[in-house]
Each structure stands twice: as structure tokens, then as C-alpha cells.
Motif scaffolding. Sequence first.
Motif, PDB file in Angstrom:
ATOM      1  N   ASP A 152       0.812  -1.224   0.000  1.00  0.00           N
ATOM      2  CA  ASP A 152       0.000   0.000   0.000  1.00  0.00           C
ATOM      3  C   ASP A 152       0.844   1.273   0.000  1.00  0.00           C
ATOM      4  OD1 ASP A 152      -2.254  -1.505  -0.018  1.00  0.00           O
ATOM      5  OD2 ASP A 152      -2.784  -1.188   2.089  1.00  0.00           O
ATOM      6  N   ALA A 153       2.150   1.141   0.199  1.00  0.00           N
ATOM      7  CA  ALA A 153       3.005   2.330   0.289  1.00  0.00           C
ATOM      8  C   ALA A 153       3.104   3.034  -1.061  1.00  0.00           C
ATOM      9  CB  ALA A 153       4.395   1.931   0.770  1.00  0.00           C
ATOM     10  N   ARG A 154       3.360   4.351  -1.026  1.00  0.00           N
ATOM     11  CA  ARG A 154       3.521   5.074  -2.294  1.00  0.00           C
ATOM     12  C   ARG A 154       4.896   4.818  -2.908  1.00  0.00           C
ATOM     13  NH1 ARG A 154       3.487  11.411  -0.148  1.00  0.00           N
ATOM     14  NH2 ARG A 154       4.133  10.954   1.981  1.00  0.00           N
ATOM     15  N   PHE A 155       5.906   4.528  -2.061  1.00  0.00           N
ATOM     16  CA  PHE A 155       7.232   4.145  -2.558  1.00  0.00           C
ATOM     17  C   PHE A 155       7.824   3.075  -1.643  1.00  0.00           C
ATOM     18  CE2 PHE A 155       6.712   8.569  -4.002  1.00  0.00           C
ATOM     19  CZ  PHE A 155       6.854   8.374  -5.370  1.00  0.00           C
ATOM     20  N   ARG A 156       8.659   2.218  -2.232  1.00  0.00           N
ATOM     21  CA  ARG A 156       9.368   1.184  -1.477  1.00  0.00           C
ATOM     22  C   ARG A 156      10.879   1.370  -1.695  1.00  0.00           C
ATOM     23  NH1 ARG A 156       4.531  -0.196  -2.808  1.00  0.00           N
ATOM     24  NH2 ARG A 156       5.152   0.232  -4.955  1.00  0.00           N
ATOM     25  N   ILE A 157      11.609   1.457  -0.590  1.00  0.00           N
ATOM     26  CA  ILE A 157      13.051   1.708  -0.618  1.00  0.00           C
ATOM     27  C   ILE A 157      13.755   0.548   0.086  1.00  0.00           C
ATOM     28  CG2 ILE A 157      14.898   3.308   0.065  1.00  0.00           C
ATOM     29  CD1 ILE A 157      12.875   4.760  -1.650  1.00  0.00           C
ATOM     30  N   VAL A 158      14.753  -0.039  -0.556  1.00  0.00           N
ATOM     31  CA  VAL A 158      15.570  -1.076   0.089  1.00  0.00           C
ATOM     32  C   VAL A 158      16.996  -0.565   0.193  1.00  0.00           C
ATOM     33  CG1 VAL A 158      16.606  -3.372  -0.215  1.00  0.00           C
ATOM     34  CG2 VAL A 158      14.152  -3.056  -0.564  1.00  0.00           C
ATOM     35  N   SER A 159      17.614  -0.796   1.327  1.00  0.00           N
ATOM     36  CA  SER A 159      18.987  -0.380   1.561  1.00  0.00           C
ATOM     37  C   SER A 159      19.817  -1.610   1.921  1.00  0.00           C
ATOM     38  CB  SER A 159      18.996   0.652   2.704  1.00  0.00           C
ATOM     39  OG  SER A 159      20.310   1.051   2.999  1.00  0.00           O
ATOM     40  N   VAL A 160      20.901  -1.826   1.179  1.00  0.00           N
ATOM     41  CA  VAL A 160      21.800  -2.963   1.429  1.00  0.00           C
ATOM     42  C   VAL A 160      23.220  -2.471   1.210  1.00  0.00           C
ATOM     43  CG1 VAL A 160      21.547  -3.809  -0.962  1.00  0.00           C
ATOM     44  CG2 VAL A 160      22.292  -5.381   0.847  1.00  0.00           C
TER      45      VAL A 160
END
Length: 450
Positions: free
Chosen positions: A297-305
Motif C-alpha cells: 500500500d506504500a507510495r514508494f518502497r526503498i531497500v537499503s543494502v
Amino acid sequence: MRILSLVMMFALVACSSLRYTESMSPSSSNDPGVTVMTPPYLQNMSQTGMVIMAEVAENIPLAVEYGKTTGYGFTVPMELIASGGGTWFCRGIISGLEPGTTYNYRLVLPSGDGITGNGTFATSPARWEDFSFAVLGDTQQGNTVGSHGDRIYWEADVWEPGNSMFSHMVEQEISLFLGIGDHAADGDDYSRTRLSYLDRMASILGQHVPYFISWGNHDGNSPDHPLRLAADMPSRWRTDSLSVHSPGYGSFAFEYSGVFFVCLEHFTTTALAADDPGNDITNGWLDSVLSSRKARDARFRIVSVHVPPYCERWIDGDARLREHLVPRLEKYNVDICFSGHMHGYERGYVNGVHYVIAGGGSYLDCFEPLVYEWPHMLIGGQVNGEPANVPGEYRRQSSYGVLGPPEPIEGGIFHGYARVSVRGNNLIMDMHGFNADGSYIGILDSFEIK
Ligand SMILES: [Fe+2]
Ligand SMILES: [Fe+2]
């Protein structure tokens, strides 16, 4: 009434705690008997909570007073834990707050005397609001190259431009900071943690801006290491046994104003055997959070690795991440994957996912060769066998304390951090560049997601 109940509460805490020692003595506001080593910094922000951390020299009962006004009205005792350097990390875990609300707080002694001035923090909003956040990795050391070569950037203060970048973020009024790992040269060493993390990231940035960290390979590989003890992340709320996790160790996810963030832990994502393509490198945790209702449902998805899946300078990235993480970034509509590890800037886009390396937080990997060319990595690194130079110029020292003339930026080798602005359903990432002395260059690269 309030002070009386506070004293009673401290009496209970002190009596029930092995941490109570004879160093505890009646204190006055003139002589509090407490040495604050690291001023309070903000951790684990949510809609209803915040963790206040600090570092003190004495093992002494402390509490956080907080409330909507400087009259406070609420108190929570702080937990103290030995730092490994003869000092004590303390944390007050505040819950039951209202979303999108500003609170005042200070640290107090059992007597009710404050040992810090008034600070403020805001909880995460319940609604989608316009906001911005900053992203930077590899603030682990000073800016001289040292064992990596002899190129000198700014000897007059080796902690520039890192200090100025943190200050710049605060001036930009970001709502949160995303650290991409390697925030101490050795997170298992207290003095190294003091130099890069406690005196800089926590003190300059964390006093004003809550931050979250996807841990890197320099950050210490045990939950007991000093850097890990000096942080408090949403991994503290994980209840599964899919991997090792603690407040300062492990992968975690959180949401802020309609943006869903996943921060992967270096030491649990790479330690797992991952021959099975069905393995998400976290024993199923990553699949579960990225397929969750909140993520979808989020407007953006951010992954940090920390280690990048794709990189062109020094290493080509990481094959296990390309096999196990990249298909999931695409499947779950992740918008941006942030990484560090390589100390410079690269950016690309493929199959709906932006890949950004923002590792220019300390010394730069100027001596590392370009080793591979990914066709979709277009900023920094190389394109068609030639360095893909970021437009703009960068200045380092010409002699001690003297800033040299502007030089063209080669292949993404400059200091800078990413600022991400979320406005409705639009997202803009700006890469802010800095000269070696901490002076500001400007925005050197941008992209937009609609
Ligand atoms: Fe690094
Ligand atoms: Fe690294």
C-alpha cells in the motif's frame, strides 16, 4: 507531586537494579555528578514512539522527561549498558505517543535535576505528508586515503566533508536519515566508534534527526560490539527467530508517511547459504515484509543494502545479491535500492528499479580501478569503456589548509549525499556534492519517479 513520584520511581529502579553503584550520590543542579559523553540522539522513530539514546561516563540511574511542553509531565527510566570503553550507553524507550506530534524532552537525575538542555523530536505522521530524507554510507573514516593510497584531500580536518554533510542535512530539515552502513572503521572497537559515530553521526545529526542504518561490513559482526550497542533500530521489535537480531543488529523494515523502508543487515544476509534460488537470503523474512499489506500500500518502497548488487569501480557488485535480491526488488516493485561499500557515486536503472551507490562519506575510492561495465549503470563508473563523469567540479587541498583549483569529477569520485524529496506521488532524488574542506558544490545529479 511529579518530582515526588519521580524520586519514588528512581528508588524502585535503583533498588531493583544491579547497575546501582556507590557513585550514585545526592546531586544538585550545580553539581550533577554526571558527565555527558554523547548528547542525546534520536533512534527508532515511529508513529507512537521514540528511543532517546546518550552516553555518560558514570553508571548512574537516569531518566527521560518528556511531554508536549517544556513542563514535560511524563518520565521513563533509561537502561544503561557498558559501552566497552569505560562509559555507559543509556536509552529511554518512549511509547504511547501521538503521531505527527512534536515533543520536548531532557535527561534527568533521580533528584529531578536536568543534565541536558531541552531537546525536541517529532513522531512519524499518520497521514501521507510531503517530506524529505537523506541517504549516505561509509562515513567510517577521515578523508585521507591512507592505506588505500596517498592522495590527500583535506588534512586540516580529516573529518570534513563528513561533518559539513551531516550539518547540511540538518539545515535541509530532513525528517529522517538512512545510513547505508560502514559508520565506524571498526564497529567492534570503542575508540573507532567514538571517532566516526559518537562524535559525528550521533552528535551532529542524531541530536536533530532520527536515523536508521542498514549495517555494513565495518560495523562489527556481533550484537555486543560497541557500535551496535550505541544504536537502536526497529530490529528491536522483531519477534521471529529467522536470524540473529537485537536493537543494534539485524535487518528490519519500517514505514514513514507512506514510504516503506527495508534495511538489510550485512552479516545476516551474506552469511546464509543461498544456493537455492527460492532463498531470499533472509530465511524468508524479506519476502514476508515486501509482500506485506503495508509495503504494497506504500507510495514508494526503498531497500537499503550495504554491498551493491551492481557496481563498476573496485568490484562488479555481488553475485548472490543479483541472484537472490534483484529478482525480489523487481517482483515487489521496489523503487530504489541504495548501497554504499564503494566510496563514491554510481547510479543506474533497470526493470523498474533505480540503483544508487552513495558511499562518499569519508575517503574516496579514487585508486580503485573501473572493473566492470553494467549497461544499465549510467552515472559514475563507465559507459562504453569511458569514465561516466558526473558534470561538475570538485576541489581538494593543494597544500595544507589551502583549497586547490576546481578539477573535473571523474567517474563519480566525489563526496556527496542523496536527498530524497517525497511530494504527493512524486519522488525526486538530488545528489548534493561537497568539496574536500566541506564547502558545498551543489546538486550534481538528480532523477524523478512519478
Ligand atoms: Fe566502506
Ligand atoms: Fe563496506
